[in-house]
Design a protein around this motif. Sequence first.
Motif, PDB file in Angstrom:
ATOM      1  N   TRP A   1      80.142  86.589 100.029  1.00  0.00           N
ATOM      2  CA  TRP A   1      79.080  87.508  99.939  1.00  0.00           C
ATOM      3  C   TRP A   1      79.683  88.603  98.925  1.00  0.00           C
ATOM      4  O   TRP A   1      79.128  89.377  97.925  1.00  0.00           O
TER       5      TRP A   1
ATOM      6  N   LYS B   1      78.931  90.020  95.075  1.00  0.00           N
ATOM      7  CA  LYS B   1      78.505  91.357  94.734  1.00  0.00           C
ATOM      8  C   LYS B   1      79.614  91.901  93.583  1.00  0.00           C
ATOM      9  O   LYS B   1      79.085  92.421  92.794  1.00  0.00           O
TER      10      LYS B   1
ATOM     11  N   GLU C   1      78.459  90.364  90.507  1.00  0.00           N
ATOM     12  CA  GLU C   1      77.339  91.068  90.053  1.00  0.00           C
ATOM     13  C   GLU C   1      77.639  92.429  88.999  1.00  0.00           C
ATOM     14  O   GLU C   1      76.869  92.599  88.226  1.00  0.00           O
ATOM     15  N   LEU C   2      78.454  93.049  89.730  1.00  0.00           N
ATOM     16  CA  LEU C   2      78.600  94.402  89.294  1.00  0.00           C
ATOM     17  C   LEU C   2      79.513  93.896  87.615  1.00  0.00           C
ATOM     18  O   LEU C   2      79.090  94.768  86.830  1.00  0.00           O
TER      19      LEU C   2
ATOM     20  N   ARG D   1      74.692  94.677  80.605  1.00  0.00           N
ATOM     21  CA  ARG D   1      73.587  95.603  80.445  1.00  0.00           C
ATOM     22  C   ARG D   1      74.126  96.968  79.949  1.00  0.00           C
ATOM     23  O   ARG D   1      73.386  97.934  79.670  1.00  0.00           O
ATOM     24  N   LEU D   2      75.367  97.233  80.082  1.00  0.00           N
ATOM     25  CA  LEU D   2      75.859  98.480  79.305  1.00  0.00           C
ATOM     26  C   LEU D   2      75.561  98.566  77.894  1.00  0.00           C
ATOM     27  O   LEU D   2      75.906  98.121  77.271  1.00  0.00           O
ATOM     28  N   PRO D   3      74.706  99.869  77.731  1.00  0.00           N
ATOM     29  CA  PRO D   3      74.460  99.844  76.215  1.00  0.00           C
ATOM     30  C   PRO D   3      75.548 100.217  75.530  1.00  0.00           C
ATOM     31  O   PRO D   3      76.352 101.147  75.778  1.00  0.00           O
TER      32      PRO D   3
ATOM     33  N   ILE E   1      79.054 100.014 102.204  1.00  0.00           N
ATOM     34  CA  ILE E   1      78.944  98.904 101.483  1.00  0.00           C
ATOM     35  C   ILE E   1      78.416  97.560 101.997  1.00  0.00           C
ATOM     36  O   ILE E   1      77.770  96.815 101.184  1.00  0.00           O
TER      37      ILE E   1
ATOM     38  N   SER F   1      75.548  97.692 103.723  1.00  0.00           N
ATOM     39  CA  SER F   1      74.466  98.112 103.813  1.00  0.00           C
ATOM     40  C   SER F   1      73.288  96.995 103.644  1.00  0.00           C
ATOM     41  O   SER F   1      73.723  96.109 102.889  1.00  0.00           O
TER      42      SER F   1
ATOM     43  N   GLU G   1      70.943  96.950 101.861  1.00  0.00           N
ATOM     44  CA  GLU G   1      70.403  96.909 100.461  1.00  0.00           C
ATOM     45  C   GLU G   1      71.060  96.107  99.617  1.00  0.00           C
ATOM     46  O   GLU G   1      71.509  96.781  98.408  1.00  0.00           O
ATOM     47  N   GLU G   2      71.277  94.980  99.948  1.00  0.00           N
ATOM     48  CA  GLU G   2      72.091  94.106  98.874  1.00  0.00           C
ATOM     49  C   GLU G   2      71.420  93.929  97.690  1.00  0.00           C
ATOM     50  O   GLU G   2      72.274  93.506  96.571  1.00  0.00           O
TER      51      GLU G   2
ATOM     52  N   LEU H   1      71.497  96.585  93.261  1.00  0.00           N
ATOM     53  CA  LEU H   1      72.329  96.496  92.057  1.00  0.00           C
ATOM     54  C   LEU H   1      71.217  95.815  91.005  1.00  0.00           C
ATOM     55  O   LEU H   1      71.257  95.718  90.030  1.00  0.00           O
ATOM     56  N   LYS H   2      70.309  95.081  91.697  1.00  0.00           N
ATOM     57  CA  LYS H   2      69.572  94.302  90.726  1.00  0.00           C
ATOM     58  C   LYS H   2      68.320  95.209  90.138  1.00  0.00           C
ATOM     59  O   LYS H   2      67.761  94.876  88.983  1.00  0.00           O
TER      60      LYS H   2
ATOM     61  N   VAL I   1      69.161  98.321  89.185  1.00  0.00           N
ATOM     62  CA  VAL I   1      69.835  99.211  88.236  1.00  0.00           C
ATOM     63  C   VAL I   1      69.241  99.377  86.842  1.00  0.00           C
ATOM     64  O   VAL I   1      68.710  98.504  86.132  1.00  0.00           O
ATOM     65  N   VAL I   2      69.033 100.601  86.560  1.00  0.00           N
ATOM     66  CA  VAL I   2      68.508 101.009  85.200  1.00  0.00           C
ATOM     67  C   VAL I   2      69.606 101.112  84.264  1.00  0.00           C
ATOM     68  O   VAL I   2      70.705 101.842  84.861  1.00  0.00           O
ATOM     69  N   ASP I   3      69.625 100.592  83.023  1.00  0.00           N
ATOM     70  CA  ASP I   3      70.900 100.705  82.016  1.00  0.00           C
ATOM     71  C   ASP I   3      71.358 101.939  81.885  1.00  0.00           C
ATOM     72  O   ASP I   3      72.405 102.174  82.062  1.00  0.00           O
TER      73      ASP I   3
ATOM     74  N   LEU J   1      73.797 102.974  84.711  1.00  0.00           N
ATOM     75  CA  LEU J   1      74.959 102.415  84.503  1.00  0.00           C
ATOM     76  C   LEU J   1      75.993 103.110  83.914  1.00  0.00           C
ATOM     77  O   LEU J   1      77.083 103.454  84.175  1.00  0.00           O
ATOM     78  N   VAL J   2      75.470 103.959  82.651  1.00  0.00           N
ATOM     79  CA  VAL J   2      76.145 104.759  81.853  1.00  0.00           C
ATOM     80  C   VAL J   2      76.544 105.987  82.699  1.00  0.00           C
ATOM     81  O   VAL J   2      77.777 106.432  82.649  1.00  0.00           O
TER      82      VAL J   2
ATOM     83  N   LEU K   1      82.313 103.140  91.422  1.00  0.00           N
ATOM     84  CA  LEU K   1      81.205 102.877  90.527  1.00  0.00           C
ATOM     85  C   LEU K   1      79.960 102.178  91.438  1.00  0.00           C
ATOM     86  O   LEU K   1      79.010 102.563  90.959  1.00  0.00           O
ATOM     87  N   ARG K   2      80.164 101.132  92.228  1.00  0.00           N
ATOM     88  CA  ARG K   2      79.263 100.571  92.884  1.00  0.00           C
ATOM     89  C   ARG K   2      78.602 101.795  93.798  1.00  0.00           C
ATOM     90  O   ARG K   2      77.195 101.852  93.767  1.00  0.00           O
TER      91      ARG K   2
ATOM     92  N   LEU L   1      76.304 103.831  91.602  1.00  0.00           N
ATOM     93  CA  LEU L   1      75.150 103.145  91.129  1.00  0.00           C
ATOM     94  C   LEU L   1      74.306 102.990  92.191  1.00  0.00           C
ATOM     95  O   LEU L   1      72.950 103.256  92.228  1.00  0.00           O
ATOM     96  N   GLU L   2      74.656 102.761  93.472  1.00  0.00           N
ATOM     97  CA  GLU L   2      73.659 102.641  94.368  1.00  0.00           C
ATOM     98  C   GLU L   2      72.906 104.107  94.800  1.00  0.00           C
ATOM     99  O   GLU L   2      71.675 104.171  94.876  1.00  0.00           O
TER     100      GLU L   2
END
Lengths: 266, 182
Positions: A38, A42, A45-46, A53-55, B98, B100, B102-103, B106-107, B109-111, B114-115, B164-165, B168-169
């Motif tokens: 798992w 993850k 995925e990151l 997806r990073l612009p 980590i 949590s 809410e796995e 990350l799906k 996440v808005v672009d 990410l920046v 970073l993760r 993002l969360e």
Amino acid sequence: MTCQELRACLGAHLDGELDLERSLAADEHLAFCMACQWAYAKERELRALLRTRLPREPAPAALRERIRSALRRADRREREGVLRRSLPWAVPVAALLLLAVGIGLWERSAPPPVVRELVAKHLMYSRLEAPAEIASASQEAVAGWFKRRVRFDVAVPDFSPSGIRLVGGRLSDLSDRQVAYLLYEKGRNLVSLFALPSRGFALPGRGWVRAGDGRFSVTEVKGVEVVIWTQGELAYALVSSLDREALLECAETVWRLVVSRKPPGA
Amino acid sequence: MREFEDQALVHLDRVFHLALRLTRNRTEAEDLVQETYLRAFRHFDQFDPGTNCRAWLFAILRNAFLNQVKRQGREVPGLDERELERAEAELADVNGTIESPEEELLKRVVDADLVAALDQLPLIFREVVVLADVEECSYKEIARICGLPMGTVMSRLSRGRRLLRRGLEILTRERRRLGTAR
């Protein structure tokens, strides 16, 4: 491999940076450990998120142009810098040579051999880094240097009122004759003054002008002006890419200096 | 000149992107990129043609950037111990959350997030994460570019990714909270 060990190198495993042995051990652990699977997913995925997806905006076209022109400028400066450091007069001379190609096309009659030789010498010394054997701005020092080196008396004129400063002197030769060669410069322009015994020296047959009390032969070759004359036992030649008037002014200065140095009645 | 353009200018987009991530400012990034290329051009004789020109440019860029930061008297990233401690403290927090439930976070996440999350990372982590995960440099290249031992590259990378993760969360959760409140 324990869970803790695996978590510590999970990223490196994903990045393909583990050595084969540890990589195999990690795979072995992952095959049986759901929690680590798992975590692995993850992590992956990151990574995918960042890669896909990073612009990423491309560099602006204006920046590309800016860099191109900055590079061209730097390139030019570098070339000129190298030339200037090693050949102080090379850039103007090169420019003159380019110009000369054009002028040469219109030139009808070939200049006298002595003039060509003088211009060639002048251009050669322009290309040398330190052409003077005695580098000095002192007229006395330069004149003194020639005393034991040539058999004639070398007059070292002062052109400083015209903004032309003495750089030094050296021995040279012209048609196998020993020549005293004085170097001056105005800005980046080299001004050459050659002095040699006039006996048997073939003067140009044309281009004679009067200036002050003197008579001078003036020729222009490839953008370089040559002024030649004789005074007593010596012949003089001034060569430079300065304009004709400036050079004739210098010639007059030499003329007056030589006249003033002659003992009365000689 | 032509050779330099052929070898180095083709990487302009990548170099610009790295500059953008390091400076987090467009104007600064553009100036930095220009300085990088000028420096690279002046020292092109030191470039080993057999090696990766992009990594070479990255190293010059990073150096130019750190010099700039020092010149301007701003914090010198990577030498600031407090920054490391703060990051460590946050990491302890990350470890708590980590796992949590809410796995799927990350799906969503808005672009733009990410920046934002990347730009929030302290520089010492940001640079290695960007080099590895965005520019796909090898650890060896990163070590060379940043002048770090391999072990440090690895540890900074794993800490940076965890931070970073976490970022993002937080951003994604925040966005969702605002969305449902509306």
